[in-house]
Design a protein around this motif. Structure first.
Motif, PDB file in Angstrom:
ATOM      1  N   UNK A 188      -8.307  -6.229   2.664  1.00 57.67           N
ATOM      2  CA  UNK A 188      -8.965  -7.117   3.775  1.00 57.67           C
ATOM      3  C   UNK A 188     -10.363  -6.864   3.880  1.00 57.67           C
ATOM      4  N   UNK A 189     -10.995  -7.603   4.228  1.00 55.54           N
ATOM      5  CA  UNK A 189     -12.585  -7.521   4.668  1.00 55.54           C
ATOM      6  C   UNK A 189     -12.563  -8.543   5.721  1.00 55.54           C
ATOM      7  N   UNK A 225      -1.339   8.254   5.654  1.00 51.82           N
ATOM      8  CA  UNK A 225      -1.573   8.099   7.085  1.00 51.82           C
ATOM      9  C   UNK A 225      -2.303   6.710   7.370  1.00 51.82           C
ATOM     10  N   UNK A 226      -2.042   6.274   8.294  1.00 51.46           N
ATOM     11  CA  UNK A 226      -2.668   5.008   8.810  1.00 51.46           C
ATOM     12  C   UNK A 226      -3.916   4.807   8.371  1.00 51.46           C
ATOM     13  N   UNK A 227      -4.992   5.605   8.491  1.00 55.43           N
ATOM     14  CA  UNK A 227      -6.348   5.592   7.900  1.00 55.43           C
ATOM     15  C   UNK A 227      -6.310   5.464   6.480  1.00 55.43           C
ATOM     16  N   UNK A 228      -5.371   5.701   5.826  1.00 54.63           N
ATOM     17  CA  UNK A 228      -5.233   5.371   4.191  1.00 54.63           C
ATOM     18  C   UNK A 228      -4.841   4.230   3.923  1.00 54.63           C
ATOM     19  N   UNK A 229      -3.864   3.744   4.571  1.00 56.28           N
ATOM     20  CA  UNK A 229      -3.433   2.259   4.541  1.00 56.28           C
ATOM     21  C   UNK A 229      -4.454   1.479   4.633  1.00 56.28           C
ATOM     22  N   UNK A 230      -5.171   1.596   5.838  1.00 59.36           N
ATOM     23  CA  UNK A 230      -6.286   0.798   6.039  1.00 59.36           C
ATOM     24  C   UNK A 230      -7.586   0.949   4.923  1.00 59.36           C
ATOM     25  N   UNK A 231      -7.722   1.755   4.460  1.00 63.93           N
ATOM     26  CA  UNK A 231      -8.679   2.257   3.351  1.00 63.93           C
ATOM     27  C   UNK A 231      -8.321   1.243   1.976  1.00 63.93           C
ATOM     28  N   UNK A 232      -6.861   1.191   1.949  1.00 63.66           N
ATOM     29  CA  UNK A 232      -6.344   0.701   0.681  1.00 63.66           C
ATOM     30  C   UNK A 232      -6.100  -0.879   0.656  1.00 63.66           C
ATOM     31  N   UNK A 240       0.883  -1.252   0.043  1.00 58.38           N
ATOM     32  CA  UNK A 240      -0.066  -0.024  -0.180  1.00 58.38           C
ATOM     33  C   UNK A 240       0.894   1.389   0.257  1.00 58.38           C
ATOM     34  N   UNK A 241       1.920   1.314   0.557  1.00 55.95           N
ATOM     35  CA  UNK A 241       2.921   2.495   0.960  1.00 55.95           C
ATOM     36  C   UNK A 241       3.354   2.656  -0.564  1.00 55.95           C
ATOM     37  N   UNK A 242       3.876   1.536  -0.912  1.00 54.36           N
ATOM     38  CA  UNK A 242       4.481   1.548  -2.377  1.00 54.36           C
ATOM     39  C   UNK A 242       3.527   2.330  -3.221  1.00 54.36           C
ATOM     40  N   UNK A 243       2.365   1.891  -3.378  1.00 51.26           N
ATOM     41  CA  UNK A 243       1.180   2.421  -4.366  1.00 51.26           C
ATOM     42  C   UNK A 243       0.866   3.759  -3.988  1.00 51.26           C
ATOM     43  N   UNK A 244       0.570   4.167  -2.920  1.00 55.56           N
ATOM     44  CA  UNK A 244       0.488   5.398  -2.492  1.00 55.56           C
ATOM     45  C   UNK A 244       1.579   6.520  -2.401  1.00 55.56           C
TER      46      UNK A 244
END
Length: 126
Positions: free
Chosen positions: A32-33, A22-29, A14-18
């Motif tokens: 996992x469900x 912020x942690x909330x952004x990582x969770x959003x991307x 996720x960090x490589x992609x974005x």
């Protein structure tokens, strides 16, 4: 370069992609469900920071994280580790395994054609 756990690697993806998040952004991307808890992701990102994979910029008590190790660097280190652990440091053994175990007959032919120069990398006839 230290190998990442599956969870750490998913968060690095996720960090490589974005590029920064912020942690909330990582969770959003994360795919996992249900989504993992905020505190869990925050802890993993802090572990990545301690391991030297991620850096951060502080905005008061909020942190924006970004990768310090590129995806290409991690890919290269992972491939070297896999070559060493599973293929006795032999790229030929790795390629042979991939050809025999993962490629369809059509893909094998395309690879042969590419090696012999009769097709370009896009697979279009010259």
């Amino acid at each position: 370069m230290e190998e990442l756990t599956k969870t750490e690697e998913r968060i690095m993806q996720v960090l490589w992609k974005l590029k920064k998040a912020f942690v909330k952004d990582v969770i959003e991307h994360l795919p996992d469900e249900p989504k993992p808890p905020y505190n869990t992701v925050s802890s993993v990102v802090r572990i990545l920071e301690r391991k030297g994979y991620a850096g951060f910029k502080a905005y008061g008590k909020t942190y924006e994280y970004f990768p310090l190790v590129s995806k290409m660097e991690y890919r290269a280190a992972s491939l070297k580790r896999m070559l060493s652990q599973y293929f006795d440091d032999s790229p030929t053994a790795l390629v042979s395994f991939m050809v025999e175990e993962t490629l369809s007959q059509r893909e094998k032919q395309q690879l042969l054609d590419l090696l012999h120069g009769s097709e370009n990398p896009a697979g279009d006839a010259r």
